[in-house]
Design a protein around this motif. Structure first.
Motif: not given
Length: 192
Positions: A70-85
């Protein structure tokens, strides 16, 4: 005399992890049986104990692998939390066993006092990334970083973690709409 084929330890370990993932997702830690896992992996119980030490050690390895994937596939983007979600939602949609394993973990390990290091490190890194964005002023601080992370993660898991009864209510929603709801909800949370 027939020559023996060399054994591929990595392949055996990978088959055991895949079979264990499916078994644990279906019946949990307590319900899982090492003989079924070994048979599904075309291996034997001795290999499970050799590679993982115990059934609990095997679950830890499966959960660590799921977290790492999951971490490899979905890196957090704190400036775009909707995109991350949205990306996290997509990951859960492609890998339905993730939420099932997380549920079994909460049910069977949540009060055990032991924590899986990969999950602890992942959460800490995400909270720090959100807190840094809040300090920089790119993410509002209406919620603390841990609160915001919880809201984002659980909103992303809305559809994959819902009960069958709720699933019946929203059966007509396609994947595009479900993702759009997740992204819009997190956007509203972030702007709150």
């Amino acid at each position: 005399m027939t020559p023996t084929m060399p054994r591929d330890a990595d392949a055996t370990r990978a088959r055991l992890l895949g079979a264990a993932r499916d078994e644990f997702a279906a019946v949990g830690i307590a319900g899982a049986r090492v003989d079924r896992i070994a048979a599904a992996a075309t291996s034997n119980k001795a290999q499970i104990y050799h590679y993982f030490g115990s059934k609990d050690g095997l679950f830890d390895a499966v959960f660590d692998a799921v977290v790492a994937d999951t971490l490899d596939e979905v890196e957090i983007t704190p400036d775009d939390l909707p995109g991350y979600a949205g990306r996290l939602h997509d990951s859960y949609d492609r890998r339905p066993w993730v939420q099932r394993l997380a549920t079994w973990y909460r049910l069977e390990r949540g009060d055990a006092g032991s924590r899986i290091g990969a999950v602890v490190r992942s959460n800490a890194a995400k909270v720090e990334a959100i807190a840094a964005a809040q300090r920089a002023g790119t993410v509002r601080d209406t919620f603390t970083a841990p609160e915001l992370l919880g809201l984002v993660i659980h909103t992303a898991a809305l559809w994959s973690g819902s009960t069958p009864e709720f699933g019946d209510l929203v059966r007509g929603l396609d994947g595009v709409r479900r993702r759009a709801v997740v992204v819009a909800a997190v956007d509203a949370i972030v702007r709150a």
